[in-house]
Design an enzyme around this catalytic site. Structure first.
Site, PDB file in Angstrom:
ATOM      1  N   LYS A 106       0.810  -1.221   0.000  1.00 44.47           N
ATOM      2  CA  LYS A 106       0.000   0.000   0.000  1.00 44.47           C
ATOM      3  C   LYS A 106       0.848   1.277   0.000  1.00 44.47           C
ATOM      4  O   LYS A 106       0.602   2.184  -0.781  1.00 44.47           O
ATOM      5  CB  LYS A 106      -0.863  -0.065   1.266  1.00 44.47           C
ATOM      6  CG  LYS A 106      -2.001   0.836   1.377  1.00 44.47           C
ATOM      7  CD  LYS A 106      -2.903   0.348   2.524  1.00 44.47           C
ATOM      8  CE  LYS A 106      -2.155   0.091   3.822  1.00 44.47           C
ATOM      9  NZ  LYS A 106      -1.821   1.279   4.590  1.00 44.47           N
ATOM     10  N   ARG A 118      -9.228   3.355   9.256  1.00 42.63           N
ATOM     11  CA  ARG A 118      -9.008   1.956   9.626  1.00 42.63           C
ATOM     12  C   ARG A 118     -10.191   1.379  10.390  1.00 42.63           C
ATOM     13  O   ARG A 118     -10.216   0.175  10.657  1.00 42.63           O
ATOM     14  CB  ARG A 118      -7.789   1.875  10.532  1.00 42.63           C
ATOM     15  CG  ARG A 118      -6.491   1.513   9.823  1.00 42.63           C
ATOM     16  CD  ARG A 118      -5.409   1.551  10.888  1.00 42.63           C
ATOM     17  NE  ARG A 118      -4.227   0.799  10.577  1.00 42.63           N
ATOM     18  CZ  ARG A 118      -3.215   1.252   9.842  1.00 42.63           C
ATOM     19  NH1 ARG A 118      -3.276   2.422   9.257  1.00 42.63           N
ATOM     20  NH2 ARG A 118      -2.139   0.509   9.679  1.00 42.63           N
ATOM     21  N   ARG A 132      10.472  -7.476   5.361  1.00 40.17           N
ATOM     22  CA  ARG A 132      10.708  -6.060   5.618  1.00 40.17           C
ATOM     23  C   ARG A 132      11.326  -5.855   7.010  1.00 40.17           C
ATOM     24  O   ARG A 132      12.158  -4.971   7.204  1.00 40.17           O
ATOM     25  CB  ARG A 132       9.375  -5.295   5.526  1.00 40.17           C
ATOM     26  CG  ARG A 132       9.536  -3.803   5.680  1.00 40.17           C
ATOM     27  CD  ARG A 132       8.246  -3.066   5.385  1.00 40.17           C
ATOM     28  NE  ARG A 132       7.326  -3.115   6.503  1.00 40.17           N
ATOM     29  CZ  ARG A 132       6.073  -2.629   6.486  1.00 40.17           C
ATOM     30  NH1 ARG A 132       5.599  -2.093   5.388  1.00 40.17           N
ATOM     31  NH2 ARG A 132       5.312  -2.700   7.536  1.00 40.17           N
ATOM     32  N   ARG A 165      11.849  -2.095  11.173  1.00 38.90           N
ATOM     33  CA  ARG A 165      10.802  -1.287  11.795  1.00 38.90           C
ATOM     34  C   ARG A 165      10.394  -1.955  13.101  1.00 38.90           C
ATOM     35  O   ARG A 165      10.177  -3.163  13.156  1.00 38.90           O
ATOM     36  CB  ARG A 165       9.595  -1.229  10.847  1.00 38.90           C
ATOM     37  CG  ARG A 165       9.162   0.192  10.569  1.00 38.90           C
ATOM     38  CD  ARG A 165       8.082   0.238   9.538  1.00 38.90           C
ATOM     39  NE  ARG A 165       6.778  -0.115  10.090  1.00 38.90           N
ATOM     40  CZ  ARG A 165       5.635   0.073   9.431  1.00 38.90           C
ATOM     41  NH1 ARG A 165       5.657   0.610   8.222  1.00 38.90           N
ATOM     42  NH2 ARG A 165       4.490  -0.269   9.965  1.00 38.90           N
ATOM     43  N   ARG A 174      -1.469  -6.678  14.135  1.00 41.76           N
ATOM     44  CA  ARG A 174      -1.879  -5.697  13.124  1.00 41.76           C
ATOM     45  C   ARG A 174      -2.786  -6.341  12.078  1.00 41.76           C
ATOM     46  O   ARG A 174      -3.789  -5.757  11.660  1.00 41.76           O
ATOM     47  CB  ARG A 174      -0.645  -5.056  12.486  1.00 41.76           C
ATOM     48  CG  ARG A 174      -0.030  -3.988  13.404  1.00 41.76           C
ATOM     49  CD  ARG A 174       1.450  -3.761  13.172  1.00 41.76           C
ATOM     50  NE  ARG A 174       1.770  -3.407  11.812  1.00 41.76           N
ATOM     51  CZ  ARG A 174       2.900  -3.762  11.184  1.00 41.76           C
ATOM     52  NH1 ARG A 174       3.812  -4.479  11.818  1.00 41.76           N
ATOM     53  NH2 ARG A 174       3.110  -3.392   9.949  1.00 41.76           N
TER      54      ARG A 174
END
Ligand code: ADP
Length: 189
Positions: free
Chosen positions: A13, A85, A124, A130, A141
């Site tokens: 996204k 969201r 990632r 992150r 999440r």
């Protein structure tokens, strides 16, 4: 163009939103980036949201709605990424845009399976480090996406302005599909 991009974590996204923003000359408004910037500059707001981001939970709707209201106040065009969201956020966004007579032109949904999303997020985590990309936080999440954000997906689908794009294609192919969809929107105006 006022575009909303939806999709689970790991759907690509953010990458697509940046490319769309560049192609259409619209600002990329990404709530995750705004929140991470607040955390790293250590503002009061940043201190408040930091533990929430670290758990992969959602920042309360009232805070997010206010943040978006301020951020979008002076924009005629945008690519909105990470908001809404929850249904409450979507209702607030629709009301806000309605009030100023600037409806969304398109909602793009990037569809990917949980398996692909999870695999991409783990990759990632290794590449970017992150702090919310740990296994436990990733599954939290994705769980919240299914529980809350899919209702937002259903809402825009019912409104008939959502275009579904297969997010499991290569990045370039996803972008080509998005561009086709947006050209359809422009042509239909
Ligand atoms: P991802 O979609 O990969 O989880 P984002 O960069 O969009 O990540 O968001 C990172 C975090 O910021 C989320 O896990 C959540 O804690 C918070 N956040 C971002 N947007 C919202 C929102 N609209 N409502 C509540 N919390 C949000």
């Amino acid at each position: 163009m006022r575009i909303l991009i939806l999709g689970p974590q790991g759907s690509g996204k953010g990458t697509q939103a940046k490319r769309i923003a560049a192609a259409y000359g619209a600002p990329h408004v990404a709530t995750g980036d705004i929140l991470r910037a607040a955390v790293s500059n250590g503002s009061e707001f940043g201190k408040q949201v930091r533990p929430i981001l670290e758990r992969g939970d959602l920042v309360p709707d009232d805070l997010m709605i206010e943040l978006i209201r301020e951020r979008l106040a002076d924009e005629d065009t945008f690519v909105l990424d990470g908001f809404p969201r929850t249904v409450a956020q979507a209702e607030a966004l629709d009301a806000m845009l309605d009030e100023i007579g600037k409806p969304l032109d398109a909602v793009i949904l990037l569809r990917v399976s949980d398996e692909v999303a999870t695999e991409r997020l783990h990759r990632r985590a290794v590449e970017e480090g992150r702090s919310d990309d740990t296994s436990e936080v990733i599954s939290n999440r994705l769980r919240l996406y299914h529980e809350l954000t899919e209702l937002v997906v259903d809402r825009y689908q019912l409104a008939g302005i959502e275009v579904i794009v297969d997010g499991e294609q290569s990045m370039d192919d996803v972008f080509a599909s998005v561009q086709d969809a947006l050209e359809g929107v422009v042509a239909g105006r």
